[in-house]
Design an enzyme around this catalytic site. Structure first.
Site: not given
Ligand code: AHR
Length: 489
Positions: A27, A174-175, A299, A348
């Site tokens: 990210e 995303n989310e 994730e 990550q």
């Molecule tokens: O990985 C960090 C964050 O965690 C990401 O940006 C988000 O999708 C999640 O809440």
């Protein structure tokens, strides 16, 4: 010494292990991309078009199959046109999610696809549904994948890329229950259906469209999404689950300074992934009994307090043997659920959360978690086979976690011994094949051991000695706090 049996039947195939289960996530957050993967062409750190060579080599070594980008929360604020064309003309903006730092867009679509080509992995794009538009996402797909005559294909060529790239994995938002728009499930489902309608397959390119799935145990979200999707509108739905030792997001716990009790709590919490996959899978089964829609755990990993003195918005944390055990348990769980789980992306890749790689200037460290991905790489593209591990409890958790797969006639068994003080002998009873030899590799160190820039090889893989084979049984001792790979021919 404690002894347990592990029972494997190589003829009882549970499913195919998609290589993508061993994927990563990158990210625009902290030093994942900038000052991490991407140092720029002018850097004295050896690079190819700005991308660090040592990082590319490290990812090649673990056969990284897929990389997700550009977020995370960043994805729903990302406007891809800001990241193409002459770098000097690219817009500078604020990264509102992560530290409020300036994002100069010098790493954009071309750079990301270059990175994936250098590694040899599949790109996985997270599209902007939260603050973008349908046409913006639709044109990104056209820009990337269309070979003919069109405004977007022309623009790509003007920017130096004649041939389109291949793009399979596309996340649409995303989310979106959180940072991606705080939407309710029904609203998101309707938006998803609209957005995905305009994400076209150009030429031979075939998209695998992934809808935003639940956060952890939000089974209601899965129910609504599954009610509203079909294999014609979605190929997969995502799941996010982070292991937070304290369960308190204000004080999550330290990455390196933790008690034995906190360690066991961490393992218990991470093993909850199995329950989540089972329960979300049961809901999915009701709407999709043939398992056409995949679960994409895009994730996962440990989330601790940031290292002292670092930017709280950068989510930089160290990585110990505890993280290696977490990784080993989760990857075993994913392999066991491979009939539904088609991809997983640890959060990550570099310098953020449970990173597989850490960098500092020109220095690079492969974390204990990295070495687990190395140990497990032979599962990629294997057939997951029946594997039952006798239960020996350590507090309230099973001490040993195993997974088994067969590929090209070779049986790979991975195992984690979660106990902090018990070496455990496993006797692997193999039905379906007559084994003729076995070798092993192990990652073993005290639970707080880590790799740092002054001691990068403190925790590394070693040969696993003392393996015996008699008839159909392989015996080996798993040292306390270890992860291992056995190759049985
Ligand atoms: O990985 C960090 C964050 O965690 C990401 O940006 C988000 O999708 C999640 O809440």
């Amino acid at each position: 010494m404690e002894k347990i049996g592990v029972y494997i039947n190589t003829k009882d195939v549970k499913g195919h292990i998609d290589p993508e289960i061993f994927g990563n996530f990158s990210e625009h957050l902290g030093r994942c991309i900038y000052n991490g993967i991407y140092v720029g062409e002018g850097s004295s750190i050896p690079n190819t078009r700005g991308i660090r060579n040592d990082i590319v080599d490290a990812f090649k070594k673990i056969k990284l199959p897929v990389l997700r980008w550009p977020g995370g929360c960043f994805a729903d604020e990302y406007h891809w046109r800001d990241g193409i064309g002459a770098k000097s003309a690219r817009k500078k903006m604020i990264n509102t999610n992560w530290g409020g730092v300036v994002e100069d867009n010098s790493f954009g679509t071309h750079e990301f696809f270059d990175l994936c080509e250098q590694i040899g992995c599949e790109p996985y794009l997270a599209g902007n549904l939260g603050s973008g538009t349908v046409s913006e996402l639709s044109e990104w797909i056209e820009y990337i994948t269309f070979d003919g005559v069109s405004p977007m294909a022309l623009l790509r060529r003007e920017n130096g890329r004649e041939k389109p790239w291949r793009l399979k994995y596309l996340g649409i938002g995303n989310e979106n229950w959180g940072c991606g728009g705080n939407m309710r499930a029904q609203y998101y489902a309707d938006e998803y259906r609209r957005y995905q309608s305009f994400c076209k397959n150009f030429g031979e390119n075939k998209l695998y469209k992934i809808a935003c799935g639940p956060n952890a145990d939000d089974y209601g979200w899965t129910e609504v999404i599954m009610q509203n999707l079909s294999p014609w509108t979605a190929n997969g739905i995502s799941l996010h689950y982070y292991t937070v030792p304290s369960g308190n997001w204000e004080h999550k716990g330290s990455a390196r300074d933790f008690s034995d009790e906190e360690y066991y709590t961490t393992i218990r919490k991470t093993l909850y992934m199995d329950t989540l996959l089972t329960r979300h899978g049961q809901i999915m089964d009701r709407y999709d009994p043939d398992k056409n829609i995949g679960l994409v755990v895009d994730e996962w990993g440990c989330w601790y307090d940031v290292e002292d003195g670092t930017n709280p918005g950068f989510l930089y944390q160290q990585n110990t043997m505890r993280d290696a055990i977490v990784a080993a348990c989760n990857l075993n769980i994913f392999a066991a659920h491979c009939d539904r789980v088609v991809m997983a992306n640890i959060a990550q890749a570099v310098n953020v959360l449970q990173a597989v790689i850490l960098t500092e200037g020109a220095g690079m460290v492969l974390t204990p978690t990295y070495h687990v991905f190395d140990l497990y790489k032979e599962h990629q593209d294997g057939d997951s086979v029946y594997c039952f591990t006798e239960k020996l409890t350590e507090g309230d958790i099973p001490a040993v976690s195993c997974a088994a797969s067969v590929k090209d006639g070779v049986l790979t068994v991975t195992a984690a011994n979660c106990s902090l003080n018990k070496d455990i002998e496993i006797a692997i009873d193999i039905a379906g094949t007559a084994p003729s030899g076995c070798t092993g590799r192990v990652l073993n160190a005290p639970v707080r051991a880590l790799n740092d820039f002054d001691a990068p090889d403190n925790v590394t893989i070693k040969p696993l000695d003392g393996i015996s084979l008699s008839g159909n049984t392989v015996k080996v001792v798993l040292p306390a706090c270890s992860a291992a790979e056995l190759t049985i021919k």
